[in-house]
Design a protein around this motif. Structure first.
Motif, PDB file in Angstrom:
ATOM      1  N   PRO A 118       0.865  -1.244  -0.003  1.00  0.00           N
ATOM      2  CA  PRO A 118      -0.012  -0.183  -0.146  1.00  0.00           C
ATOM      3  C   PRO A 118       0.854   1.223  -0.180  1.00  0.00           C
ATOM      4  O   PRO A 118       1.932   1.222   0.460  1.00  0.00           O
ATOM      5  N   LEU A 119       0.346   2.164  -0.521  1.00  0.00           N
ATOM      6  CA  LEU A 119       1.397   3.373  -0.867  1.00  0.00           C
ATOM      7  C   LEU A 119       1.644   4.233   0.643  1.00  0.00           C
ATOM      8  O   LEU A 119       2.561   4.763   0.739  1.00  0.00           O
ATOM      9  N   ASN A 120       0.610   3.906   1.851  1.00  0.00           N
ATOM     10  CA  ASN A 120       0.916   4.503   2.974  1.00  0.00           C
ATOM     11  C   ASN A 120       1.974   3.693   3.731  1.00  0.00           C
ATOM     12  O   ASN A 120       2.302   3.902   4.920  1.00  0.00           O
ATOM     13  N   CYS A 121       2.557   2.559   3.332  1.00  0.00           N
ATOM     14  CA  CYS A 121       3.547   1.660   3.689  1.00  0.00           C
ATOM     15  C   CYS A 121       4.786   2.080   2.932  1.00  0.00           C
ATOM     16  O   CYS A 121       5.786   1.106   3.108  1.00  0.00           O
ATOM     17  N   ILE A 122       5.072   2.886   2.045  1.00  0.00           N
ATOM     18  CA  ILE A 122       6.212   3.334   1.168  1.00  0.00           C
ATOM     19  C   ILE A 122       6.600   4.628   1.897  1.00  0.00           C
ATOM     20  O   ILE A 122       5.799   5.654   1.777  1.00  0.00           O
ATOM     21  N   PHE A 123       7.757   4.807   2.117  1.00  0.00           N
ATOM     22  CA  PHE A 123       8.531   5.895   2.538  1.00  0.00           C
ATOM     23  C   PHE A 123       9.887   6.264   1.719  1.00  0.00           C
ATOM     24  O   PHE A 123      10.717   5.484   1.482  1.00  0.00           O
ATOM     25  N   PRO A 124       9.791   7.580   1.344  1.00  0.00           N
ATOM     26  CA  PRO A 124      10.899   8.079   0.727  1.00  0.00           C
ATOM     27  C   PRO A 124      11.970   8.548   1.605  1.00  0.00           C
ATOM     28  O   PRO A 124      11.710   9.104   2.711  1.00  0.00           O
ATOM     29  N   VAL A 125      13.385   8.153   1.392  1.00  0.00           N
ATOM     30  CA  VAL A 125      14.132   8.800   2.128  1.00  0.00           C
ATOM     31  C   VAL A 125      15.538   9.317   1.394  1.00  0.00           C
ATOM     32  O   VAL A 125      15.814   8.494   0.210  1.00  0.00           O
ATOM     33  N   LYS A 126      16.357  10.026   1.950  1.00  0.00           N
ATOM     34  CA  LYS A 126      17.604  10.044   1.537  1.00  0.00           C
ATOM     35  C   LYS A 126      18.575   9.686   2.727  1.00  0.00           C
ATOM     36  O   LYS A 126      18.681  10.072   3.778  1.00  0.00           O
ATOM     37  N   ASN A 127      19.519   8.536   2.166  1.00  0.00           N
ATOM     38  CA  ASN A 127      20.664   8.204   3.021  1.00  0.00           C
ATOM     39  C   ASN A 127      21.628   9.240   2.973  1.00  0.00           C
ATOM     40  O   ASN A 127      22.153   9.997   2.000  1.00  0.00           O
ATOM     41  N   TYR A 128      22.470   9.303   3.940  1.00  0.00           N
ATOM     42  CA  TYR A 128      23.756   9.857   4.251  1.00  0.00           C
ATOM     43  C   TYR A 128      24.767   9.171   3.280  1.00  0.00           C
ATOM     44  O   TYR A 128      24.829   8.164   3.242  1.00  0.00           O
ATOM     45  N   SER A 129      25.328  10.212   2.419  1.00  0.00           N
ATOM     46  CA  SER A 129      26.004   9.676   1.430  1.00  0.00           C
ATOM     47  C   SER A 129      27.376  10.540   1.099  1.00  0.00           C
ATOM     48  O   SER A 129      28.641  10.487   1.462  1.00  0.00           O
ATOM     49  N   GLU A 130      27.128  11.905   0.818  1.00  0.00           N
ATOM     50  CA  GLU A 130      28.146  12.969   0.581  1.00  0.00           C
ATOM     51  C   GLU A 130      28.374  13.745   2.024  1.00  0.00           C
ATOM     52  O   GLU A 130      29.334  14.626   1.962  1.00  0.00           O
ATOM     53  N   GLU A 131      27.496  13.991   2.899  1.00  0.00           N
ATOM     54  CA  GLU A 131      27.451  14.789   4.058  1.00  0.00           C
ATOM     55  C   GLU A 131      28.646  14.303   4.944  1.00  0.00           C
ATOM     56  O   GLU A 131      28.799  13.130   5.163  1.00  0.00           O
ATOM     57  N   ILE A 132      29.036  15.219   5.787  1.00  0.00           N
ATOM     58  CA  ILE A 132      30.031  15.037   7.005  1.00  0.00           C
ATOM     59  C   ILE A 132      29.402  15.424   8.183  1.00  0.00           C
ATOM     60  O   ILE A 132      29.918  15.295   9.131  1.00  0.00           O
ATOM     61  N   GLU A 133      28.329  16.126   8.242  1.00  0.00           N
ATOM     62  CA  GLU A 133      27.546  16.389   9.196  1.00  0.00           C
ATOM     63  C   GLU A 133      26.268  16.244   9.144  1.00  0.00           C
ATOM     64  O   GLU A 133      25.684  16.207   8.105  1.00  0.00           O
ATOM     65  N   LEU A 134      25.358  16.078  10.270  1.00  0.00           N
ATOM     66  CA  LEU A 134      24.054  15.587  10.233  1.00  0.00           C
ATOM     67  C   LEU A 134      23.258  16.806   9.672  1.00  0.00           C
ATOM     68  O   LEU A 134      23.589  17.993   9.753  1.00  0.00           O
ATOM     69  N   ASN A 135      22.035  16.462   9.239  1.00  0.00           N
ATOM     70  CA  ASN A 135      20.986  17.357   8.374  1.00  0.00           C
ATOM     71  C   ASN A 135      19.745  17.154   9.011  1.00  0.00           C
ATOM     72  O   ASN A 135      19.447  16.019   8.973  1.00  0.00           O
TER      73      ASN A 135
END
Length: 306
Positions: free
Chosen positions: A264-281
Motif C-alpha cells: 500500500p502507498l501508506n507503507c512506502i517511505f522516501p528517504v535520503k541516505n547519508y552519502s556525501e554529508e560529513i555533518e548531520l542534516n
C-alpha cells in the motif's frame, strides 16, 4: 515462471530522468502546491525522543528484528548507517557499504546483525531494535541471495555470519542453521528497498521480491517499503528536500513501487541516505526518523500479538 502482473507498471522506472515536455506544450509545474503527505520538518527532537524511549510491549523479546532486502545497490547498508548516524548524533559506519555496483554483484555476502547505539554517552547502550543486512537480489537463477535463504531468515533459522551461497541454500545440518529459533531470532518487520535512481528493475528481480513478500505475508510479518536516492531522481527534491512530498515525479515513483511490489502507498517511505554529508542534516533526519517510527510501531504490534 509466469509473467508478473506488474510488467507494465515500471515503464516509468525505465526512464528515471525528469520528463521533458514538447516545446509546443504548456509548461506545468513539477511540484504540487501543497504536500500530499505531512511531515514535521522542524520537530526532529520529538521523533528522536520517541525512538530513543521505545521499548517493546512484548517483554519476552529483547529487540525488534528488521530485515532489509532488495536489489544490489538499493541502499540497504547505507540506510542502516544513516539510522546509526541519527541515533548517535554523528557520522558512523556500522554497516560496510559500497558506492559502486559496477561488478553487478552484491557487496554484502554474510548474514549480519547490526545493533544501533544510543547517543554518545556512557555506559554503552543499544536501541531495542536491530537490522539484518543480507546479500542483494540479482537477476537470474544462481545469482544473489536465494529465496530459500530469505525464507529461512524470516523464520529465524539463519545464524549470524552465515555466508550466502547463490547456488546452494542453507541446509538443516549446516552449523549456521538455527534449528530452534526464539522469538528474538525471527524477523519482526520486512523492509523492501528500491532506489529511485535505478535505470530499471528487471522482471526476474520483481518476481523474487514478490515471492519474498508472499512468504512474509504467510507468516504475518508486517512489511514496508523504502525508496532511496530521492535527491538523485528529482531536481526539485535535490534543491530542497522538503519538496519530497510535493514532487509529482516522486509521487509517481512511489505509486509505481506500490503497484510493482504490492505494498500500500501508506507503507512506502522516501528517504535520503547519508552519502556525501560529513555533518548531520535536520531534513535528512526527519525522513529517516519518520520511516523508523513506522518500522518499530509495525514490529511492536506484530510481536505483541505473538
Amino acid at each position: 515462471m509466469t509473467t508478473p502482473p506488474y510488467r507494465g507498471s515500471l515503464l516509468r522506472w525505465l526512464f528515471p530522468h525528469r520528463h521533458i515536455e514538447p516545446e509546443d506544450s504548456p509548461k506545468t509545474s513539477p511540484i504540487f502546491d501543497e504536500p500530499w503527505r505531512n511531515i514535521s520538518w522542524g520537530d526532529t527532537a520529538s521523533s528522536l525522543q520517541y525512538v530513543q524511549n521505545f521499548q517493546p510491549e512484548n517483554k519476552d523479546i529483547s529487540h525488534l528484528r528488521i530485515l532489509l532486502y532488495g536489489p544490489i545497490g538499493a541502499g540497504k547498508s547505507s540506510f542502516i548507517n544513516s539510522v546509526s548516524n541519527v541515533m548517535r548524533r554523528r557520522m558512523t559506519c556500522p554497516a560496510l557499504a559500497s558506492s559502486s555496483v559496477q561488478s553487478g554483484h552484491s557487496f554484502t555476502k554474510q548474514f549480519q546483525t547490526h545493533k544501533i547505539r544510543r547517543g554518545q554517552g556512557n555506559p554503552r547502550t543499544f536501541c531495542p531494535f536491530v537490522f539484518n543486512d543480507i546479500m542483494g537480489l540479482e537477476e537470474g537463477e544462481g545469482e544473489g541471495v536465494r529465496a530459500e535463504d530469505l525464507n529461512l531468515a524470516l523464520k529465524g533459522h539463519v545464524k549470524e555470519g552465515y555466508k550466502f551461497n547463490p547456488v546452494s541454500s542453507l541446509s538443516n545440518d549446516d552449523p549456521y542453521y538455527n534449528s530452534a529459533p526464539s522469538l528474538d531470532d525471527r524477523v519482526h518487520v520486512l523492509v523492501c528497498v528500491l532506489s529511485a535512481a535505478y535505470a530499471e528493475v528487471k522482471e526476474s528481480i520483481l518476481q523474487k521480491m514478490a515471492n519474498t513478500r508472499e512468504a512474509a505475508s504467510n507468516l504475518g510479518i508486517p512489511q514496508i517499503g523504502i525508496i532511496t536516492n530521492i535527491d538523485q531522481a528529482c531536481e526539485e527534491t535535490e534543491k530542497d528536500l522538503k519538496n519530497v512530498y510535493k514532487s509529482k515525479h516522486l509521487k509517481m515513483k512511489m505509486k509505481d513501487f506500490s503497484t510493482a511490489v504490492g505494498l500500500p502507498l501508506n507503507c512506502i517511505f522516501p528517504v535520503k541516505n547519508y552519502s556525501e554529508e560529513i555533518e548531520l542534516n535536520d531534513n535528512v533526519d526527519a525522513l529517516i526518523l519518520s520511516t523508523l517510527r513506522q518500522m518499530i510501531d509495525f514490529g511492536d504490534d506484530f510481536t505483541d500479538m505473538n
